[in-house]
Motif scaffolding. Structure first.
Motif, PDB file in Angstrom:
ATOM      1  N   TRP A 130       0.845  -1.191   0.000  1.00 25.46           N
ATOM      2  CA  TRP A 130       0.000   0.000   0.000  1.00 25.46           C
ATOM      3  C   TRP A 130       0.883   1.246   0.000  1.00 25.46           C
ATOM      4  O   TRP A 130       0.923   1.992   0.980  1.00 25.46           O
ATOM      5  N   PRO A 131       1.575   1.514  -1.114  1.00 26.24           N
ATOM      6  CA  PRO A 131       2.476   2.676  -1.140  1.00 26.24           C
ATOM      7  C   PRO A 131       1.705   3.991  -1.065  1.00 26.24           C
ATOM      8  O   PRO A 131       0.577   4.100  -1.547  1.00 26.24           O
ATOM      9  N   ASP A 132       2.331   4.958  -0.433  1.00 28.37           N
ATOM     10  CA  ASP A 132       1.776   6.305  -0.317  1.00 28.37           C
ATOM     11  C   ASP A 132       0.392   6.335   0.317  1.00 28.37           C
ATOM     12  O   ASP A 132      -0.430   7.182  -0.002  1.00 28.37           O
ATOM     13  N   ARG A 133       0.144   5.409   1.210  1.00 25.63           N
ATOM     14  CA  ARG A 133      -1.127   5.362   1.923  1.00 25.63           C
ATOM     15  C   ARG A 133      -0.873   5.571   3.419  1.00 25.63           C
ATOM     16  O   ARG A 133       0.168   5.189   3.938  1.00 25.63           O
ATOM     17  N   ARG A 163       2.372   8.102   5.442  1.00 26.74           N
ATOM     18  CA  ARG A 163       2.586   7.699   4.047  1.00 26.74           C
ATOM     19  C   ARG A 163       4.005   7.184   3.788  1.00 26.74           C
ATOM     20  O   ARG A 163       4.246   6.510   2.803  1.00 26.74           O
ATOM     21  N   ASP A 164       4.927   7.516   4.682  1.00 32.12           N
ATOM     22  CA  ASP A 164       6.307   7.035   4.564  1.00 32.12           C
ATOM     23  C   ASP A 164       6.541   5.758   5.355  1.00 32.12           C
ATOM     24  O   ASP A 164       7.651   5.250   5.409  1.00 32.12           O
ATOM     25  N   GLY A 165       5.514   5.249   6.019  1.00 34.33           N
ATOM     26  CA  GLY A 165       5.634   4.020   6.794  1.00 34.33           C
ATOM     27  C   GLY A 165       6.114   4.221   8.220  1.00 34.33           C
ATOM     28  O   GLY A 165       6.377   3.254   8.921  1.00 34.33           O
ATOM     29  N   LEU A 216      -6.590  10.942  12.228  1.00 31.01           N
ATOM     30  CA  LEU A 216      -6.316  10.954  10.783  1.00 31.01           C
ATOM     31  C   LEU A 216      -6.439  12.347  10.162  1.00 31.01           C
ATOM     32  O   LEU A 216      -5.825  12.631   9.140  1.00 31.01           O
ATOM     33  N   ARG A 217      -7.230  13.206  10.776  1.00 34.37           N
ATOM     34  CA  ARG A 217      -7.534  14.521  10.191  1.00 34.37           C
ATOM     35  C   ARG A 217      -6.308  15.278   9.693  1.00 34.37           C
ATOM     36  O   ARG A 217      -6.279  15.721   8.542  1.00 34.37           O
ATOM     37  N   PRO A 218      -5.246  15.438  10.485  1.00 32.98           N
ATOM     38  CA  PRO A 218      -4.091  16.191   9.973  1.00 32.98           C
ATOM     39  C   PRO A 218      -3.387  15.469   8.819  1.00 32.98           C
ATOM     40  O   PRO A 218      -2.784  16.099   7.956  1.00 32.98           O
ATOM     41  N   LEU A 219      -3.458  14.167   8.791  1.00 28.82           N
ATOM     42  CA  LEU A 219      -2.828  13.406   7.704  1.00 28.82           C
ATOM     43  C   LEU A 219      -3.603  13.593   6.412  1.00 28.82           C
ATOM     44  O   LEU A 219      -3.023  13.621   5.329  1.00 28.82           O
ATOM     45  N   LEU A 220      -4.907  13.727   6.512  1.00 29.55           N
ATOM     46  CA  LEU A 220      -5.729  13.976   5.334  1.00 29.55           C
ATOM     47  C   LEU A 220      -5.481  15.377   4.820  1.00 29.55           C
ATOM     48  O   LEU A 220      -5.399  15.607   3.623  1.00 29.55           O
ATOM     49  N   ALA A 221      -5.311  16.340   5.745  1.00 25.82           N
ATOM     50  CA  ALA A 221      -5.025  17.706   5.346  1.00 25.82           C
ATOM     51  C   ALA A 221      -3.700  17.783   4.613  1.00 25.82           C
ATOM     52  O   ALA A 221      -3.565  18.486   3.614  1.00 25.82           O
TER      53      ALA A 221
END
Length: 128
Positions: free
Chosen positions: A5-8, A96-98, A117-122
């Motif tokens: 799941w790259p870049d996830r 996203r970098d693992g 998760l909110r800041p990661l989505l932003a």
């Protein structure tokens, strides 16, 4: 491996069908996956359980994310990620970098996870 799941942003949840708190949190994980997949979030369940029981339960409840079956190896992996007691449920969030951002022992609510998760989505909206 996480390279599947790259870049996830990965939400990895260790659970079992016999674990009552695990069963209570799974509907929230289903919702998290449905709401956030388009923003690069991938929930992955790692079941420390028997494959036939996991398949039956996943079908019954409608799990919409990948479930990996792990025996004792799953417990060892959860310990490597910070679950010192080996208890379930246990959830980790990787960016996203693992890199490990958060680990949570015990039931995590949909609201707690969405807030995490909110800041990661932003960040994904700004960069992409």
């Amino acid at each position: 491996t996480i390279s599947a799941w790259p870049d996830r942003v990965l939400v990895i949840n260790f659970w079992a069908t016999w674990c009552a708190p695990c069963r209570r949190e799974i509907p929230g994980l289903i919702n998290i996956q449905a709401k956030n997949a388009a923003n690069g979030v991938q929930v992955v369940g790692i079941a420390v359980d028997q494959a036939d029981k996991v398949r039956e339960y996943a079908k019954e409840i409608g799990i919409n994310y990948p479930i990996l079956i792990a025996g004792i190896e799953g417990a060892a992996l959860s310990r490597e990620l910070g679950n010192k007691t080996g208890a379930l449920p246990f959830t980790v969030v990787l960016n996203r970098d693992g890199a490990l951002l958060k680990s949570h022992l015990g039931l995590i609510t949909e609201e707690e996870l969405q807030e995490l998760l909110r800041p990661l989505l932003a960040n994904s909206a700004k960069s992409g």
